[in-house]
Design an enzyme around this catalytic site. Structure first.
Site, PDB file in Angstrom:
ATOM      1  N   GLU A  46     -21.960 -36.206 148.984  1.00 17.74           N
ATOM      2  CA  GLU A  46     -23.233 -35.511 148.904  1.00 17.74           C
ATOM      3  C   GLU A  46     -24.005 -35.638 150.231  1.00 17.74           C
ATOM      4  O   GLU A  46     -23.707 -36.519 151.044  1.00 17.74           O
ATOM      5  CB  GLU A  46     -24.075 -36.125 147.779  1.00 17.74           C
ATOM      6  CG  GLU A  46     -23.445 -36.005 146.384  1.00 17.74           C
ATOM      7  CD  GLU A  46     -23.620 -34.609 145.756  1.00 17.74           C
ATOM      8  OE1 GLU A  46     -23.591 -33.596 146.480  1.00 17.74           O
ATOM      9  OE2 GLU A  46     -23.776 -34.554 144.529  1.00 17.74           O
ATOM     10  N   HIS A  50     -21.680 -30.259 149.574  1.00 21.47           N
ATOM     11  CA  HIS A  50     -20.753 -31.379 149.387  1.00 21.47           C
ATOM     12  C   HIS A  50     -19.309 -30.910 149.421  1.00 21.47           C
ATOM     13  O   HIS A  50     -18.995 -29.772 149.105  1.00 21.47           O
ATOM     14  CB  HIS A  50     -21.066 -32.178 148.111  1.00 21.47           C
ATOM     15  CG  HIS A  50     -20.782 -31.501 146.820  1.00 21.47           C
ATOM     16  ND1 HIS A  50     -21.531 -31.711 145.675  1.00 21.47           N
ATOM     17  CD2 HIS A  50     -19.810 -30.623 146.435  1.00 21.47           C
ATOM     18  CE1 HIS A  50     -21.030 -31.004 144.691  1.00 21.47           C
ATOM     19  NE2 HIS A  50     -19.991 -30.324 145.116  1.00 21.47           N
ATOM     20  N   ASP A  57     -24.891 -27.731 147.571  1.00 22.70           N
ATOM     21  CA  ASP A  57     -25.637 -28.560 148.530  1.00 22.70           C
ATOM     22  C   ASP A  57     -24.777 -28.935 149.744  1.00 22.70           C
ATOM     23  O   ASP A  57     -25.164 -29.778 150.541  1.00 22.70           O
ATOM     24  CB  ASP A  57     -26.165 -29.831 147.838  1.00 22.70           C
ATOM     25  CG  ASP A  57     -25.051 -30.692 147.254  1.00 22.70           C
ATOM     26  OD1 ASP A  57     -23.855 -30.336 147.419  1.00 22.70           O
ATOM     27  OD2 ASP A  57     -25.359 -31.726 146.639  1.00 22.70           O
ATOM     28  N   ASP A 115     -11.813 -36.381 143.423  1.00 25.71           N
ATOM     29  CA  ASP A 115     -12.912 -37.121 142.795  1.00 25.71           C
ATOM     30  C   ASP A 115     -12.770 -37.199 141.286  1.00 25.71           C
ATOM     31  O   ASP A 115     -11.930 -36.532 140.679  1.00 25.71           O
ATOM     32  CB  ASP A 115     -14.266 -36.499 143.175  1.00 25.71           C
ATOM     33  CG  ASP A 115     -14.259 -34.971 143.096  1.00 25.71           C
ATOM     34  OD1 ASP A 115     -13.408 -34.414 142.391  1.00 25.71           O
ATOM     35  OD2 ASP A 115     -15.113 -34.347 143.743  1.00 25.71           O
TER      36      ASP A 115
HETATM   37  P1  PGA Z   1     -17.307 -24.913 141.983  1.00 23.37           P
HETATM   38  O1  PGA Z   1     -17.498 -26.345 142.608  1.00 23.37           O
HETATM   39  O2  PGA Z   1     -15.940 -24.449 142.441  1.00 23.37           O
HETATM   40  O3  PGA Z   1     -17.344 -25.125 140.509  1.00 23.37           O
HETATM   41  O4  PGA Z   1     -18.399 -24.050 142.517  1.00 23.37           O
HETATM   42  C1  PGA Z   1     -17.268 -26.520 143.967  1.00 23.37           C
HETATM   43  C2  PGA Z   1     -17.648 -27.914 144.356  1.00 23.37           C
HETATM   44  O5  PGA Z   1     -18.610 -28.472 143.799  1.00 23.37           O
HETATM   45  O6  PGA Z   1     -16.998 -28.468 145.245  1.00 23.37           O
END
Ligand code: PGA
Length: 238
Positions: free
Chosen positions: A143, A138, A136, A67
């Site tokens: 999302e 994702h 959440d 992404d």
């Molecule tokens: P993080 O992000 O490793 O910074 O917790 C994980 C994600 O949002 O996929």
């Protein structure tokens, strides 16, 4: 699904680097799907030090990232292209021409997404997809939603994601409200999925993803249907 429980973040990172390293050794021109975020930083540092030690050769490896923030240029310090250069690509002997990150500046995100997915297909699909998980649920920036979206596409970030990611920006207002993300199709068609998760605060969402209902409200739950998933986590009792 294989769940590997580790005693620390460092051990989680070493194990994840073992899995990715094995993939590169098995197929030196493999297509790796890569992730950003805080979680894979240790994994990338491990891969970089193994490359510096001559144990891994990235010269033929190809990569596609999950992404990118909408509207951020590749040289913006918060862009995921910048992140990948800094934390992995500049530290290993990869040919940057073989590394791709969705274009956050594309005016037509749908057309860009189509071309991104076509590239993935044209080189035989993703051999190994590295994933983190958002608070959440994702994966990439897919999302919670009423349905799963297949192609690489533009998304509105949830308030929870904007909150979580604001720690990396000067202020919450600076966090982009949209992103382009690989969709569920390329992720689920990857031959192997490697998910890294650290920290007790991810325990409930990880449990929901691995053992709960398969639902687009928890996008990561879809990986229950994938035939080759390895989860590496330092969370106890998972
Ligand atoms: P993080 O992000 O490793 O910074 O917790 C994980 C994600 O949002 O996929």
């Amino acid at each position: 699904m294989k769940v590997i429980r580790t005693k620390s973040y460092e051990e989680m990172s070493r194990v994840a680097a073992d899995v990715i390293g094995a993939q590169i050794i098995m197929k030196n021109d493999c297509l790796l799907g890569l992730a950003t975020g805080t979680t894979p930083l240790g994994t990338y540092a491990e891969l970089a030090s193994r490359c510096a030690a001559g144990e891994l050769d990235f010269s033929k490896v190809r990569t596609v990232n999950l992404d990118e923030y909408k509207g951020l240029a590749p040289d913006h310090v918060q862009s995921y292209r910048y992140f990948m250069d800094k934390h992995l690509f500049d530290l290993v002997n990869i040919d940057k021409a073989n590394t791709r990150v969705p274009d956050g500046l594309a005016e037509d995100s749908a057309a860009m997404g189509l071309a991104y997915d076509e590239y993935i297909e044209s080189v035989g699909g993703i051999d190994l997809q590295l994933l983190g998980i958002g608070h959440d649920g994702h994966i990439g920036f897919n999302e919670p939603d009423d349905c799963f979206t297949g192609p690489t596409h533009l998304v509105d970030l949830t308030e929870m994601t904007i909150d979580a990611n604001s720690r990396l920006f000067e202020s919450r207002d600076e966090v982009p409200r949209q992103a382009v993300t690989m969709g569920m199709k390329s992720i689920m068609q990857a031959k192997k999925i490697l998910m890294v998760v650290n920290g007790e605060e991810k325990k409930e969402i990880l449990k929901a993803a691995l053992y709960g209902e398969i639902t687009p409200q928890v996008p990561a739950s879809l990986i229950q249907l994938h035939p080759d998933v390895t989860v590496v986590t330092d969370i106890e009792d998972i």
